[in-house]
Motif scaffolding. Sequence first.
Motif, PDB file in Angstrom:
ATOM      1  N   ASP A 178     -26.529  46.157  -6.747  1.00  0.00           N
ATOM      2  CA  ASP A 178     -25.456  46.092  -7.527  1.00  0.00           C
ATOM      3  C   ASP A 178     -25.844  44.491  -8.781  1.00  0.00           C
ATOM      4  O   ASP A 178     -25.705  44.065  -9.008  1.00  0.00           O
ATOM      5  N   SER A 179     -27.711  44.807  -8.563  1.00  0.00           N
ATOM      6  CA  SER A 179     -28.243  43.546  -9.031  1.00  0.00           C
ATOM      7  C   SER A 179     -27.969  43.931 -10.708  1.00  0.00           C
ATOM      8  O   SER A 179     -27.619  42.771 -11.711  1.00  0.00           O
ATOM      9  N   LEU A 180     -27.492  44.669 -11.362  1.00  0.00           N
ATOM     10  CA  LEU A 180     -27.599  44.450 -12.914  1.00  0.00           C
ATOM     11  C   LEU A 180     -26.266  44.485 -13.651  1.00  0.00           C
ATOM     12  O   LEU A 180     -25.641  43.614 -13.830  1.00  0.00           O
ATOM     13  N   GLU A 181     -25.087  44.973 -12.115  1.00  0.00           N
ATOM     14  CA  GLU A 181     -23.995  44.624 -12.310  1.00  0.00           C
ATOM     15  C   GLU A 181     -23.230  43.550 -12.387  1.00  0.00           C
ATOM     16  O   GLU A 181     -22.922  42.433 -13.016  1.00  0.00           O
ATOM     17  N   VAL A 182     -23.910  42.744 -11.293  1.00  0.00           N
ATOM     18  CA  VAL A 182     -23.600  40.992 -10.685  1.00  0.00           C
ATOM     19  C   VAL A 182     -24.321  40.333 -11.939  1.00  0.00           C
ATOM     20  O   VAL A 182     -23.670  39.059 -12.521  1.00  0.00           O
ATOM     21  N   LEU A 183     -25.363  40.761 -12.632  1.00  0.00           N
ATOM     22  CA  LEU A 183     -26.117  39.848 -13.403  1.00  0.00           C
ATOM     23  C   LEU A 183     -25.580  39.479 -15.125  1.00  0.00           C
ATOM     24  O   LEU A 183     -25.400  39.302 -15.888  1.00  0.00           O
ATOM     25  N   TYR A 184     -25.409  41.239 -15.289  1.00  0.00           N
ATOM     26  CA  TYR A 184     -24.074  41.255 -16.393  1.00  0.00           C
ATOM     27  C   TYR A 184     -22.527  40.678 -16.317  1.00  0.00           C
ATOM     28  O   TYR A 184     -22.798  40.054 -17.760  1.00  0.00           O
ATOM     29  N   ASN A 185     -22.485  40.380 -15.536  1.00  0.00           N
ATOM     30  CA  ASN A 185     -21.389  40.581 -15.731  1.00  0.00           C
ATOM     31  C   ASN A 185     -20.790  38.536 -15.395  1.00  0.00           C
ATOM     32  O   ASN A 185     -20.281  37.925 -16.330  1.00  0.00           O
ATOM     33  N   GLU A 186     -22.158  38.705 -14.322  1.00  0.00           N
ATOM     34  CA  GLU A 186     -22.635  36.509 -14.594  1.00  0.00           C
ATOM     35  C   GLU A 186     -22.665  36.328 -16.389  1.00  0.00           C
ATOM     36  O   GLU A 186     -22.361  34.951 -16.716  1.00  0.00           O
ATOM     37  N   GLU A 195     -21.441  38.166 -19.264  1.00  0.00           N
ATOM     38  CA  GLU A 195     -20.704  37.651 -20.301  1.00  0.00           C
ATOM     39  C   GLU A 195     -20.046  37.176 -19.480  1.00  0.00           C
ATOM     40  O   GLU A 195     -18.924  36.784 -20.813  1.00  0.00           O
ATOM     41  N   GLN A 196     -20.134  36.042 -19.012  1.00  0.00           N
ATOM     42  CA  GLN A 196     -18.693  35.243 -18.527  1.00  0.00           C
ATOM     43  C   GLN A 196     -19.240  33.606 -19.255  1.00  0.00           C
ATOM     44  O   GLN A 196     -18.509  32.785 -19.540  1.00  0.00           O
ATOM     45  N   ILE A 197     -20.364  33.741 -20.104  1.00  0.00           N
ATOM     46  CA  ILE A 197     -20.682  32.722 -20.829  1.00  0.00           C
ATOM     47  C   ILE A 197     -20.301  32.850 -21.681  1.00  0.00           C
ATOM     48  O   ILE A 197     -20.947  33.750 -23.048  1.00  0.00           O
ATOM     49  N   LYS A 206     -30.657  26.623 -22.774  1.00  0.00           N
ATOM     50  CA  LYS A 206     -29.757  26.275 -21.467  1.00  0.00           C
ATOM     51  C   LYS A 206     -29.734  26.970 -20.346  1.00  0.00           C
ATOM     52  O   LYS A 206     -29.916  29.123 -20.941  1.00  0.00           O
ATOM     53  N   THR A 207     -30.198  27.776 -19.459  1.00  0.00           N
ATOM     54  CA  THR A 207     -29.795  28.970 -18.130  1.00  0.00           C
ATOM     55  C   THR A 207     -28.940  29.115 -16.966  1.00  0.00           C
ATOM     56  O   THR A 207     -28.940  27.387 -16.600  1.00  0.00           O
ATOM     57  N   ARG A 208     -27.882  29.761 -16.541  1.00  0.00           N
ATOM     58  CA  ARG A 208     -27.006  29.241 -15.818  1.00  0.00           C
ATOM     59  C   ARG A 208     -27.549  29.823 -14.445  1.00  0.00           C
ATOM     60  O   ARG A 208     -28.037  31.202 -14.385  1.00  0.00           O
ATOM     61  N   PHE A 209     -27.607  29.525 -13.665  1.00  0.00           N
ATOM     62  CA  PHE A 209     -28.185  29.082 -11.999  1.00  0.00           C
ATOM     63  C   PHE A 209     -27.384  30.070 -11.128  1.00  0.00           C
ATOM     64  O   PHE A 209     -26.663  29.238 -11.349  1.00  0.00           O
ATOM     65  N   VAL A 210     -27.378  31.009 -10.444  1.00  0.00           N
ATOM     66  CA  VAL A 210     -26.579  31.406  -9.327  1.00  0.00           C
ATOM     67  C   VAL A 210     -27.053  31.903  -8.445  1.00  0.00           C
ATOM     68  O   VAL A 210     -27.924  32.323  -8.003  1.00  0.00           O
TER      69      VAL A 210
END
Length: 308
Positions: free
Chosen positions: A103-111, A113-115, A204-208
């Motif tokens: 789910d690596s791509l799915e997780v990063l894409y969704n994160e 898209e929330q920006i 900025k960078t978003r760190f999750v």
Amino acid sequence: MNAQETPKITIITPTYNRAHTLPRVFESLKKQTFRDFKWLIMDDGSTDDTASLVEVFRENSSFEIEYYSQSNRHKFLTVLDGIKKVVSKYHMVVDSDDAYPDDSLEVLYNEAEQIKNQDDYIAVMGLSADEEGNIVGDRYPNDGFDGSILEMRYKYKVRGDKFGIFITSSYHKQIEGKDYSLYEGKGYIPQSVIFNEYDAKGIKTRFVNKVVRYYLMDTEDAESVSNTRWTGKNIFGLMEGHLSFLNSYRKKLLGYPKALLRNIIGFQYYALKNKISFSKIIISPKDGVIRLLGMLLFPFSFLYNKIK
């Protein structure tokens, strides 16, 4: 995805004589739950059977694969060549020897898209884990945060290799019109020479705190950058990495004295290894305070160079 449509993510993989590890990446991409991506393989002058292996990948793939072969330029410039070809909204630089959660791509894409205000951001960074699933280094504080790489590393003291997705429009703005020919034929160049610059500008960078890569150490692999970056042929890049840090952050580093001193000595040490003159070593940092500190610290750097 229709072959004529622009994918949402471009996966860039720089590779040099890695036909023995590329199948690992291919298998990870085949298993991804997110399917709207293209794989862009940038072959940096391989002399093994990488080209024929790519044809095998294409015959067994449900996603688009682009392949470019060029003369050897080393990873830094090869990655840049790939990024310049990207037309998708997002891109990722996926190494030729690692594996990724399904789910690596799915997780990063969704994160990503929330920006909402993406012009103010350049990346979403997650965590890496080793082959046993243990987090490499540290988790981010506060269950993740939005901010700078400098804060992440030196304010929050987060260590370990991280991995993520980039917002292409933001990244293209940062490299547009820049001349990186200085690095041609210079061996290993750290990507931080770009990251330092945009991070210091306040992009900025978003760190999750989500694992999005499995970091695998191929200790027997002579071509692995992880195993060769500290060797003599790469001392120019190591020097440039320290200098980029000093020149990008400048007076911001006064709040992180250990990092400041370590990078001044690191720059001077590798500059001496590159046979750079004393005068040029002193004037290379752009900030006057850092230059003064450099003059005071030079005897220590000189002795360290002799001892090492």
